[in-house]
Write a protein that holds these residues in place. Sequence first.
Motif, PDB file in Angstrom:
ATOM      1  N   ASP A  25       0.818  -1.213   0.000  1.00 48.81           N
ATOM      2  CA  ASP A  25       0.000   0.000   0.000  1.00 48.81           C
ATOM      3  C   ASP A  25       0.856   1.270   0.000  1.00 48.81           C
ATOM      4  O   ASP A  25       0.439   2.302  -0.543  1.00 48.81           O
ATOM      5  CB  ASP A  25      -0.922   0.023   1.223  1.00 48.81           C
ATOM      6  CG  ASP A  25      -2.040  -1.015   1.130  1.00 48.81           C
ATOM      7  OD1 ASP A  25      -2.258  -1.562   0.030  1.00 48.81           O
ATOM      8  OD2 ASP A  25      -2.681  -1.280   2.165  1.00 48.81           O
ATOM      9  N   SER A  26       2.053   1.172   0.580  1.00 49.28           N
ATOM     10  CA  SER A  26       2.927   2.346   0.639  1.00 49.28           C
ATOM     11  C   SER A  26       3.790   2.508  -0.603  1.00 49.28           C
ATOM     12  O   SER A  26       4.585   3.448  -0.697  1.00 49.28           O
ATOM     13  CB  SER A  26       3.820   2.285   1.884  1.00 49.28           C
ATOM     14  OG  SER A  26       4.744   1.220   1.791  1.00 49.28           O
ATOM     15  N   GLY A  27       3.672   1.562  -1.558  1.00 54.13           N
ATOM     16  CA  GLY A  27       4.366   1.711  -2.832  1.00 54.13           C
ATOM     17  C   GLY A  27       5.745   1.100  -2.910  1.00 54.13           C
ATOM     18  O   GLY A  27       6.492   1.379  -3.855  1.00 54.13           O
ATOM     19  N   VAL A  28       6.111   0.243  -1.944  1.00 56.03           N
ATOM     20  CA  VAL A  28       7.434  -0.396  -1.982  1.00 56.03           C
ATOM     21  C   VAL A  28       7.589  -1.258  -3.238  1.00 56.03           C
ATOM     22  O   VAL A  28       8.638  -1.281  -3.874  1.00 56.03           O
ATOM     23  CB  VAL A  28       7.668  -1.222  -0.703  1.00 56.03           C
ATOM     24  CG1 VAL A  28       8.899  -2.126  -0.842  1.00 56.03           C
ATOM     25  CG2 VAL A  28       7.825  -0.295   0.498  1.00 56.03           C
ATOM     26  N   ALA A  29       6.541  -1.980  -3.592  1.00 58.01           N
ATOM     27  CA  ALA A  29       6.544  -2.803  -4.813  1.00 58.01           C
ATOM     28  C   ALA A  29       5.106  -3.003  -5.268  1.00 58.01           C
ATOM     29  O   ALA A  29       4.171  -2.931  -4.461  1.00 58.01           O
ATOM     30  CB  ALA A  29       7.219  -4.153  -4.569  1.00 58.01           C
ATOM     31  N   ASP A  30       4.949  -3.256  -6.559  1.00 58.22           N
ATOM     32  CA  ASP A  30       3.612  -3.482  -7.115  1.00 58.22           C
ATOM     33  C   ASP A  30       3.121  -4.908  -6.901  1.00 58.22           C
ATOM     34  O   ASP A  30       1.932  -5.181  -7.070  1.00 58.22           O
ATOM     35  CB  ASP A  30       3.616  -3.181  -8.623  1.00 58.22           C
ATOM     36  CG  ASP A  30       3.874  -1.713  -8.916  1.00 58.22           C
ATOM     37  OD1 ASP A  30       3.540  -0.863  -8.059  1.00 58.22           O
ATOM     38  OD2 ASP A  30       4.424  -1.422  -9.996  1.00 58.22           O
ATOM     39  N   VAL A  31       4.048  -5.801  -6.559  1.00 59.74           N
ATOM     40  CA  VAL A  31       3.721  -7.231  -6.509  1.00 59.74           C
ATOM     41  C   VAL A  31       4.081  -7.794  -5.139  1.00 59.74           C
ATOM     42  O   VAL A  31       5.122  -7.464  -4.568  1.00 59.74           O
ATOM     43  CB  VAL A  31       4.502  -7.997  -7.598  1.00 59.74           C
ATOM     44  CG1 VAL A  31       4.287  -9.499  -7.473  1.00 59.74           C
ATOM     45  CG2 VAL A  31       4.087  -7.521  -8.984  1.00 59.74           C
ATOM     46  N   ILE A  32       3.202  -8.660  -4.634  1.00 60.19           N
ATOM     47  CA  ILE A  32       3.496  -9.437  -3.428  1.00 60.19           C
ATOM     48  C   ILE A  32       3.614 -10.904  -3.825  1.00 60.19           C
ATOM     49  O   ILE A  32       2.678 -11.475  -4.405  1.00 60.19           O
ATOM     50  CB  ILE A  32       2.401  -9.289  -2.359  1.00 60.19           C
ATOM     51  CG1 ILE A  32       2.256  -7.836  -1.917  1.00 60.19           C
ATOM     52  CG2 ILE A  32       2.720 -10.175  -1.143  1.00 60.19           C
ATOM     53  CD1 ILE A  32       1.115  -7.613  -0.925  1.00 60.19           C
ATOM     54  N   VAL A  33       4.753 -11.496  -3.523  1.00 59.88           N
ATOM     55  CA  VAL A  33       4.966 -12.925  -3.755  1.00 59.88           C
ATOM     56  C   VAL A  33       4.756 -13.654  -2.434  1.00 59.88           C
ATOM     57  O   VAL A  33       5.429 -13.363  -1.439  1.00 59.88           O
ATOM     58  CB  VAL A  33       6.388 -13.203  -4.280  1.00 59.88           C
ATOM     59  CG1 VAL A  33       6.617 -14.715  -4.414  1.00 59.88           C
ATOM     60  CG2 VAL A  33       6.622 -12.501  -5.608  1.00 59.88           C
ATOM     61  N   THR A  34       3.795 -14.562  -2.406  1.00 60.55           N
ATOM     62  CA  THR A  34       3.635 -15.430  -1.239  1.00 60.55           C
ATOM     63  C   THR A  34       4.335 -16.749  -1.525  1.00 60.55           C
ATOM     64  O   THR A  34       4.321 -17.234  -2.653  1.00 60.55           O
ATOM     65  CB  THR A  34       2.149 -15.671  -0.924  1.00 60.55           C
ATOM     66  OG1 THR A  34       1.482 -16.170  -2.091  1.00 60.55           O
ATOM     67  CG2 THR A  34       1.476 -14.382  -0.473  1.00 60.55           C
ATOM     68  N   SER A  35       4.960 -17.317  -0.516  1.00 58.87           N
ATOM     69  CA  SER A  35       5.772 -18.521  -0.747  1.00 58.87           C
ATOM     70  C   SER A  35       5.376 -19.628   0.217  1.00 58.87           C
ATOM     71  O   SER A  35       4.765 -19.394   1.259  1.00 58.87           O
ATOM     72  CB  SER A  35       7.261 -18.192  -0.577  1.00 58.87           C
ATOM     73  OG  SER A  35       7.559 -17.910   0.782  1.00 58.87           O
ATOM     74  N   GLY A  36       5.744 -20.839  -0.156  1.00 58.66           N
ATOM     75  CA  GLY A  36       5.521 -21.987   0.713  1.00 58.66           C
ATOM     76  C   GLY A  36       4.632 -23.030   0.084  1.00 58.66           C
ATOM     77  O   GLY A  36       3.592 -22.715  -0.494  1.00 58.66           O
ATOM     78  N   GLY A  37       5.047 -24.278   0.215  1.00 57.54           N
ATOM     79  CA  GLY A  37       4.317 -25.378  -0.401  1.00 57.54           C
ATOM     80  C   GLY A  37       3.292 -26.005   0.520  1.00 57.54           C
ATOM     81  O   GLY A  37       2.826 -25.397   1.481  1.00 57.54           O
TER      82      GLY A  37
END
Length: 211
Positions: A74-86
């Motif tokens: 929301d603060s503009g650090v990156a446009d994408v959030i990658v969630t990880s874990g199987g």
Amino acid sequence: MRGRALRWAGRAVLGVVLVGLLVVGGTAFRVWQVARADERPAADAIVVLGAAQYHGTPSEIFQARLDKARALHDSGVADVIVTSGGRGVGDTFTEAGAGADWLAERGVPEADLVPVEQGRDTLRSLRAVADEARARGWSDVVIVSDPWHSLRARIMAEDIGLRAATSPTHSGPVVQTRETQFRYILRETAALLYYRLSKEPADQADGLGVR
């Protein structure tokens, strides 16, 4: 001669012990130091390291990480959030999938979510993330995890070839009591030293989400 040899042997043992204490103490200090930092550079992606989920519902520890990632997004650090874990043994949901669903339900656009559903420990999850990043032309990431886990995660990410900053959570079960924090620092110090020696992840620890 025998007495002199014993004295030299005693000094050598003392020297090894002192070096060991310095290495352990220095590592613990760095775990603590990085845990207190909150880096927010512009990046290609925010990477949330997975934690336990229960039938698709992220655990409290995982929710704290996801909430921090949402704030960074929301603060503009990156446009994408990658969630990880199987997916764990017997699980229907992956950690990455449960995390992405949780974020989508709270207003993060699905187009901004990239679940990477491989890996059951930090190193293997980050390797899968790095493969995805290379495929998309990304190199700079901000890693979100628990405070005490941040140094080990950053070192692993950099070893894999990512340029990584860390923005740890400062809420949730792992930071509520000094006893928990102390246990976590000790556990992460041991896990990081193990990784530096073996380049392999430590086994999953009891209840703290350290993998």
